[in-house]
Design a protein around this motif. Structure first.
Motif, PDB file in Angstrom:
ATOM      1  N   UNK A  87      -0.327  36.621   5.474  1.00  0.00           N
ATOM      2  CA  UNK A  87      -0.869  37.449   6.554  1.00  0.00           C
ATOM      3  C   UNK A  87      -1.637  38.623   5.957  1.00  0.00           C
ATOM      4  N   UNK A  88      -2.929  38.713   6.280  1.00  0.00           N
ATOM      5  CA  UNK A  88      -3.786  39.757   5.726  1.00  0.00           C
ATOM      6  C   UNK A  88      -4.044  40.779   6.834  1.00  0.00           C
ATOM      7  N   UNK A  89      -3.299  41.893   6.797  1.00  0.00           N
ATOM      8  CA  UNK A  89      -3.278  42.859   7.897  1.00  0.00           C
ATOM      9  C   UNK A  89      -4.344  43.925   7.706  1.00  0.00           C
ATOM     10  N   UNK A  90      -4.632  44.664   8.805  1.00  0.00           N
ATOM     11  CA  UNK A  90      -5.594  45.775   8.727  1.00  0.00           C
ATOM     12  C   UNK A  90      -4.927  47.030   8.180  1.00  0.00           C
ATOM     13  N   UNK A  91      -3.596  47.126   8.273  1.00  0.00           N
ATOM     14  CA  UNK A  91      -2.806  48.280   7.825  1.00  0.00           C
ATOM     15  C   UNK A  91      -3.224  49.575   8.508  1.00  0.00           C
ATOM     16  N   UNK A  92      -3.818  49.465   9.675  1.00  0.00           N
ATOM     17  CA  UNK A  92      -4.401  50.658  10.297  1.00  0.00           C
ATOM     18  C   UNK A  92      -4.239  50.688  11.813  1.00  0.00           C
ATOM     19  N   UNK A  93      -3.448  49.771  12.358  1.00  0.00           N
ATOM     20  CA  UNK A  93      -3.317  49.713  13.824  1.00  0.00           C
ATOM     21  C   UNK A  93      -1.874  50.059  14.215  1.00  0.00           C
ATOM     22  N   UNK A  94      -1.602  50.229  15.501  1.00  0.00           N
ATOM     23  CA  UNK A  94      -0.228  50.587  15.913  1.00  0.00           C
ATOM     24  C   UNK A  94       0.823  49.576  15.450  1.00  0.00           C
ATOM     25  N   UNK A  95       0.491  48.283  15.459  1.00  0.00           N
ATOM     26  CA  UNK A  95       1.480  47.279  15.042  1.00  0.00           C
ATOM     27  C   UNK A  95       1.779  47.423  13.548  1.00  0.00           C
ATOM     28  N   UNK A  96       0.735  47.611  12.738  1.00  0.00           N
ATOM     29  CA  UNK A  96       0.948  47.835  11.302  1.00  0.00           C
ATOM     30  C   UNK A  96       1.746  49.116  11.073  1.00  0.00           C
ATOM     31  N   UNK A  97       1.373  50.186  11.806  1.00  0.00           N
ATOM     32  CA  UNK A  97       2.079  51.460  11.627  1.00  0.00           C
ATOM     33  C   UNK A  97       3.531  51.368  12.086  1.00  0.00           C
ATOM     34  N   UNK A  98       3.796  50.443  13.017  1.00  0.00           N
ATOM     35  CA  UNK A  98       5.181  50.249  13.467  1.00  0.00           C
ATOM     36  C   UNK A  98       5.990  49.433  12.459  1.00  0.00           C
ATOM     37  N   UNK A  99       5.353  49.058  11.338  1.00  0.00           N
ATOM     38  CA  UNK A  99       6.096  48.360  10.292  1.00  0.00           C
ATOM     39  C   UNK A  99       6.057  46.848  10.408  1.00  0.00           C
ATOM     40  N   UNK A 100       5.105  46.329  11.184  1.00  0.00           N
ATOM     41  CA  UNK A 100       5.019  44.880  11.373  1.00  0.00           C
ATOM     42  C   UNK A 100       3.643  44.330  10.978  1.00  0.00           C
ATOM     43  N   UNK A 101       3.196  44.569   9.726  1.00  0.00           N
ATOM     44  CA  UNK A 101       1.852  44.103   9.355  1.00  0.00           C
ATOM     45  C   UNK A 101       1.701  42.586   9.460  1.00  0.00           C
ATOM     46  N   UNK A 102       2.797  41.845   9.328  1.00  0.00           N
ATOM     47  CA  UNK A 102       2.674  40.382   9.463  1.00  0.00           C
ATOM     48  C   UNK A 102       2.283  39.988  10.886  1.00  0.00           C
ATOM     49  N   UNK A 103       2.389  40.936  11.819  1.00  0.00           N
ATOM     50  CA  UNK A 103       2.017  40.667  13.214  1.00  0.00           C
ATOM     51  C   UNK A 103       0.761  41.437  13.624  1.00  0.00           C
ATOM     52  N   UNK A 104       0.048  42.020  12.644  1.00  0.00           N
ATOM     53  CA  UNK A 104      -1.173  42.772  12.952  1.00  0.00           C
ATOM     54  C   UNK A 104      -2.100  41.921  13.836  1.00  0.00           C
ATOM     55  N   UNK A 105      -2.522  42.452  14.984  1.00  0.00           N
ATOM     56  CA  UNK A 105      -3.390  41.646  15.861  1.00  0.00           C
ATOM     57  C   UNK A 105      -4.775  41.406  15.268  1.00  0.00           C
ATOM     58  N   UNK A 106      -5.123  42.160  14.251  1.00  0.00           N
ATOM     59  CA  UNK A 106      -6.437  42.002  13.618  1.00  0.00           C
ATOM     60  C   UNK A 106      -6.347  41.177  12.332  1.00  0.00           C
ATOM     61  N   UNK A 107      -5.184  40.620  12.049  1.00  0.00           N
ATOM     62  CA  UNK A 107      -4.990  39.957  10.767  1.00  0.00           C
ATOM     63  C   UNK A 107      -5.751  38.641  10.682  1.00  0.00           C
ATOM     64  N   UNK A 108      -6.048  38.250   9.435  1.00  0.00           N
ATOM     65  CA  UNK A 108      -6.352  36.850   9.166  1.00  0.00           C
ATOM     66  C   UNK A 108      -5.097  36.246   8.526  1.00  0.00           C
ATOM     67  N   UNK A 109      -5.005  34.934   8.549  1.00  0.00           N
ATOM     68  CA  UNK A 109      -3.870  34.268   7.916  1.00  0.00           C
ATOM     69  C   UNK A 109      -4.441  33.163   7.018  1.00  0.00           C
ATOM     70  N   UNK A 110      -4.075  33.252   5.753  1.00  0.00           N
ATOM     71  CA  UNK A 110      -4.670  32.345   4.760  1.00  0.00           C
ATOM     72  C   UNK A 110      -4.444  30.882   5.148  1.00  0.00           C
TER      73      UNK A 110
END
Lengths: 317, 317
Positions: B76-99
């Motif tokens: 999971x390639x997260x943005x590390x910059x959205x509310x979901x990432x900041x909430x500690x769930x980068x694997x669920x980042x809505x802007x992520x790509x997945x290899x």
């Protein structure tokens, strides 16, 4: 004694039902009892229950350490002696009876018999009409034992009926942001009067954003809506049983790593405390009151969609 | 470069696919990659993915702090910059790509591009063939982040395939009592060889007794069986996505106050550690190996019910 009995799907008032005294239990003379959604489901055949209905009640204990006091009673009567009880889950004891629900005559009667360990004294400051809500308020309090809800949490409650209303009040007591989604403006207005945010179902836009979603709809559509409203790694609390089978995709639970938590009966002590200190307001949930003799009318009234809570006046204190 | 591409439902090997370099990411030259159940679902249309498949891999980093080292990569390639990432769930980042799964070309190719933050060095003591299992072992380790499993816990795992096997090994490492329920004696025998208890599905008697039940069946029947096997207030972990809609009664979740927990990708660091110190044995899970050119044969092999893991040999180290 008088009792409202369920035989097959037939509800009947009996003026001279012989009481079945339960050895070792405390006889409680009922003052007031409330009709619950579960009572209506039992009448439809849920659990196959046969006997005296009623599990929300306030009565007078006739013996034991609460003799002469007003009491409420937890409904699961456990053996306290099996692995499930020893694991700390007496409400799930496989040998339990459940008052008015499973092998245990209930409270729509002049008296019922309750294990002393299940009884709680009603504080003097709490009216009998308020205390009769202890059981459903305890069910709402159960959520606080199961899910970590803080002042920072965002909570959506689906359903504006009796249980949705009580869950909204109990969870709001944590200071969290609660929004109730419902179909009935007059029910939602009562919540707004308590400073709880509301939205009509037709205007609700689920956005995978809530920390916790509580499904109190009692309908098959509630669960899928909850999955659309909860954030990844969030909690969906199932508070109402839906007897019907339903078609579902479980994949969203896995993809979003949602926790789905079944939630049933809860602790009476914090429920009594919340009612006593006014954090939970119940008086305006009473839609009507009937004597036991008018069982049929009372149930018909309770089944109307515009009804919140129907009470039986059994005796005066 | 060479790549196995998915276009519509068509899988094809391409000898001269122009690489799409991803700015700011590390180019990883692939050594070995594994076919996962998800790859076969993607081919059936799951997620609508189009591009180079493959998300289980070991490669050589060509730049950055791991330059020249063998690496595995979180998918999971997260943005590390959205509310979901900041909430500690980068694997669920809505802007992520997945290899190899979502908007990101995968590892069935000579090279792929991975965010440096997703890379982990493979310990020298760990072979490439073992390290290629890091992603599915991490998925099994995810359960330990979500559910409290101790040496006193009883755990039932439904399914004796690749994921069931790895979950059984990872959870056994806690010292808890694990029992795997499966349909294939030869797969169950491999687990018994690791001192893990097993039972054939036809002999399995669910008794609402397990603290935790993990559904790795990938079939619609797994969930209802899990609800019959878990104890009141216990945990059911859903580890496999079932694309199909299924008919279900949700009432048992409420009545038994079960927690149903979706579980997906997990942490690579403990997975690498478990592989390196031998707590998880994977070598006997390799059923076959193919060059990239034999994509069709490799997938056909992977789809056979008797297959555990099929690998692509992409380059030698």
């Amino acid at each position: 004694m008088r009792a409202i009995r369920l035989n097959g799907n037939q509800l009947s008032f009996q003026g001279e039902h012989p009481p079945v005294e339960l050895d070792g239990f405390i006889k409680v003379d009922v003052l007031t009892a409330g009709i619950c959604e579960t009572d209506m489901q039992l009448r439809q055949g849920y659990m196959g229950f046969q006997g005296t209905l009623g599990h929300e009640f306030v009565g007078l204990a006739t013996s034991g350490r609460f003799a002469g006091q007003r009491v409420v009673g937890e409904i699961n009567c456990a053996c306290h002696n099996c692995p499930v009880c020893h694991a700390g889950h007496p409400r799930h004891c496989p040998h339990r009876t459940v008052i008015g629900i499973l092998n245990h005559d209930g409270a729509f009667a002049d008296s019922l018999w309750v294990p002393e360990a299940n009884l709680h004294a009603v504080p003097d400051s709490l009216s009998t009409d308020e205390a009769v809500f202890t059981e459903p308020v305890a069910a709402a309090c159960r959520i606080l034992e199961q899910v970590d809800i803080t002042a920072e949490s965002t909570v959506i409650i689906l359903g504006d009926g009796r249980l949705g209303n009580l869950c909204a009040q109990v969870l709001s007591s944590t200071g969290c942001a609660v929004q109730v989604v419902g179909k009935h403006d007059w029910k939602l207005r009562r919540l707004r009067d308590l400073n709880i945010s509301t939205v009509e179902l037709s205007d609700f836009q689920p956005s995978k954003s809530a920390d916790v979603v509580v499904d109190c709809t009692g309908s098959t559509s509630g669960f899928e809506l909850a999955l659309q409203a909860v954030q990844p790694c969030g909690d969906v609390v199932l508070k109402t049983t839906v007897a019907a089978e339903q078609s579902l995709h479980l994949a969203p639970i896995v993809i979003d790593e949602v926790r789905v938590i079944g939630s049933r009966c809860g602790p009476f002590a914090p429920a009594l405390q919340m009612l006593a200190d006014g954090r939970v307001q119940v008086k305006n949930l009473i839609s009507a009151r009937y004597p036991l003799e008018e069982a049929q009318n009372a149930f018909s009234h309770a089944e109307q969609p515009d009804t919140l809570k129907v009470l039986f006046d059994v005796a005066d204190k």
